[in-house]
Design a protein around this motif. Structure first.
Motif, PDB file in Angstrom:
ATOM      1  N   GLY A  15     -56.543  40.906 -74.062  1.00  0.00           N
ATOM      2  CA  GLY A  15     -57.310  40.246 -75.033  1.00  0.00           C
ATOM      3  C   GLY A  15     -58.343  41.111 -75.892  1.00  0.00           C
ATOM      4  O   GLY A  15     -59.262  40.937 -76.550  1.00  0.00           O
ATOM      5  N   LEU A  16     -57.611  42.429 -76.008  1.00  0.00           N
ATOM      6  CA  LEU A  16     -58.529  43.585 -76.957  1.00  0.00           C
ATOM      7  C   LEU A  16     -57.569  43.848 -77.975  1.00  0.00           C
ATOM      8  O   LEU A  16     -56.581  44.333 -77.629  1.00  0.00           O
ATOM      9  N   ILE A  17     -57.902  43.830 -79.272  1.00  0.00           N
ATOM     10  CA  ILE A  17     -57.063  44.269 -80.227  1.00  0.00           C
ATOM     11  C   ILE A  17     -57.727  45.781 -80.678  1.00  0.00           C
ATOM     12  O   ILE A  17     -57.019  46.433 -81.610  1.00  0.00           O
ATOM     13  N   GLU A  18     -58.913  45.914 -80.421  1.00  0.00           N
ATOM     14  CA  GLU A  18     -59.667  46.939 -81.092  1.00  0.00           C
ATOM     15  C   GLU A  18     -59.419  48.112 -80.266  1.00  0.00           C
ATOM     16  O   GLU A  18     -59.811  48.181 -79.101  1.00  0.00           O
ATOM     17  N   GLY A  19     -58.903  49.225 -80.952  1.00  0.00           N
ATOM     18  CA  GLY A  19     -58.705  50.387 -80.245  1.00  0.00           C
ATOM     19  C   GLY A  19     -57.262  51.034 -80.332  1.00  0.00           C
ATOM     20  O   GLY A  19     -56.659  50.633 -81.489  1.00  0.00           O
ATOM     21  N   TRP A  20     -56.756  52.084 -79.670  1.00  0.00           N
ATOM     22  CA  TRP A  20     -55.605  52.686 -79.886  1.00  0.00           C
ATOM     23  C   TRP A  20     -54.341  52.127 -79.189  1.00  0.00           C
ATOM     24  O   TRP A  20     -54.632  51.859 -77.970  1.00  0.00           O
ATOM     25  N   ASN A  21     -53.140  52.425 -79.619  1.00  0.00           N
ATOM     26  CA  ASN A  21     -51.922  51.971 -78.920  1.00  0.00           C
ATOM     27  C   ASN A  21     -50.799  52.640 -79.467  1.00  0.00           C
ATOM     28  O   ASN A  21     -50.680  53.102 -80.558  1.00  0.00           O
ATOM     29  N   HIS A  22     -49.830  52.594 -78.660  1.00  0.00           N
ATOM     30  CA  HIS A  22     -48.390  52.734 -79.296  1.00  0.00           C
ATOM     31  C   HIS A  22     -48.199  51.696 -80.062  1.00  0.00           C
ATOM     32  O   HIS A  22     -48.221  50.522 -79.621  1.00  0.00           O
ATOM     33  N   SER A  23     -47.542  51.870 -81.176  1.00  0.00           N
ATOM     34  CA  SER A  23     -47.006  50.411 -81.859  1.00  0.00           C
ATOM     35  C   SER A  23     -45.919  49.699 -81.286  1.00  0.00           C
ATOM     36  O   SER A  23     -44.656  50.011 -81.898  1.00  0.00           O
ATOM     37  N   LYS A  24     -45.952  49.196 -80.329  1.00  0.00           N
ATOM     38  CA  LYS A  24     -45.019  48.498 -79.464  1.00  0.00           C
ATOM     39  C   LYS A  24     -44.065  47.503 -80.640  1.00  0.00           C
ATOM     40  O   LYS A  24     -42.864  47.358 -80.484  1.00  0.00           O
ATOM     41  N   LEU A  25     -45.040  46.537 -81.234  1.00  0.00           N
ATOM     42  CA  LEU A  25     -44.277  45.689 -82.126  1.00  0.00           C
ATOM     43  C   LEU A  25     -43.466  46.317 -83.115  1.00  0.00           C
ATOM     44  O   LEU A  25     -42.310  45.813 -83.565  1.00  0.00           O
TER      45      LEU A  25
END
Ligand code: OGA
Ligand code: NI
Length: 355
Positions: free
Chosen positions: A114-124
């Protein structure tokens, strides 16, 4: 003074000399405009617009060029845009500093359910790409909201590097002004009042957000994560700062065309919201981001658009018997939920809005 929007002093000191280096003589402006027109004829190249000509006698020509490019390509580069190069560098530097941090540190603001703000690996990015385009390295991203500056949005910013939030928010504030200038030209060129398109996009409220993409490069790495998958941006307008390293490609009439970033320029592209509001006169562009063949690559995409509660659909003044609505209306929130659910798949989301 609001300290939130104060840049670290080392950037303010450099500001003056950078501004001076941006000023050009009239002859140089004319020369730049001539180049721009030549660029426009070569239709395999993304057009370049000299934004400083908007203030002078070539205003009409430049407005026409912006509108025509937004109708045919949905993307263009702008030079002499007036944004402080030191602020652009500061935003890039602080972003890279963050991406260079150890994974444990970045995990503190990892996106979650439910959180889109922040850091992530770009899995998409890794899914469904064309395997021929895969190159060594990894893709990471950071997504944050700069405006409105609410406590909820602020909490998603990293505390490390310490100047991250002030620099990125200052950058967002400056870019909002540039976004509004471009949208006002687009509004005028639709035969509307300069502010009308912006009012339709942001009433009762608008949003400035940022996605920073970091395509790290590591020759020895066997694992490869691929591309930022082909998509159109859902918001109104995107202004991309592309670190002078090529990697962005746009789909022009079924052919992928590379965009070679001009040092110091911004890449501007039309998003789905403006396509809907203009009843299809302006076209959002399908694009994708690739890692570089041999060096790391950082891009900062600043999105300007509606808040979730804003209703988007063709502007009434553009419609008559000969020009019926070509898109359904929906709230931007609804549009984004559908967009996130379906993942990045070209322009299929906006195509589903067509009547
Ligand atoms: C984006 C995007 C392109 C790139 O973040 O929406 O299209 O080259 N990025 O990183
Ligand atoms: Ni994009």
């Amino acid at each position: 003074m609001d300290t939130l929007f104060t840049l670290p002093s080392k950037f303010s000191r450099m500001e003056m000399s950078a501004r001076e280096s941006q000023t050009k003589s009239l002859a140089e402006h004319r020369e730049a405009c001539a180049e721009v027109i030549t660029e426009k004829r070569a239709d395999t190249k993304v057009p370049v617009v000299d934004f400083s000509c908007l203030e002078g006698t070539d205003r009409e020509l430049i407005c026409q060029q912006i509108a025509e490019t937004s109708e045919t390509w949905g993307i263009f580069q702008i030079v002499n845009h007036g944004i402080d190069p030191c602020l652009m560098k500061a935003a890039k530097d602080v972003s890279k500093e963050f991406f260079y941090l150890p994974e444990e540190e970045k995990m503190k603001i990892k996106v979650g359910p439910g959180l889109i703000e922040g850091w992530n690996h770009s899995k998409l990015a890794a899914s469904g790409g064309d395997s021929k385009l895969y190159r060594p390295g990894t893709v990471e991203h950071m997504y944050l909201v700069q405006i409105p500056d609410t406590q909820e949005h602020r909490e998603r910013y990293p505390r490390n590097p310490p100047s991250y939030r002030t620099t990125i928010q200052e950058y967002g504030k400056e870019l909002k002004v540039l976004h509004e200038k471009i949208i006002s030209v687009l509004s005028e060129m639709l035969g509307l009042k300069p502010g009308s398109l912006n009012v339709a996009l942001t009433t009762p409220s608008g949003q400035v957000s940022m996605r920073t993409n970091f395509y790290a490069f590591n020759e020895n790495r066997e694992e490869t994560t691929g591309i930022c998958h082909a998509h159109s941006d859902p918001g109104g307008l995107t202004i991309l700062l592309a670190d002078d390293v090529p990697g962005l490609e746009v789909n022009k009439d079924g052919r992928w065309v590379p965009v070679n970033p001009i040092p110091g320029a911004f890449i501007v592209n039309i998003g789905d919201s403006l396509e809907m509001l203009s009843n299809g006169r302006y076209r959002s562009v399908e694009h994708r981001g690739l890692p570089s063949q041999n060096e790391e690559r950082l891009t900062i995409a600043t999105f300007y658009g509606a808040s979730p509660e804003v209703m988007l659909g063709p502007i009434a003044e553009l419609l008559d018997e000969k020009h019926p609505p070509r898109y359904r209306s929906c709230s931007f929130g609804e549009y984004i939920i559908a967009f996130v659910k379906s993942g990045l798949e070209g322009k299929s989301r906006i195509d589903r809005m067509k009547l």
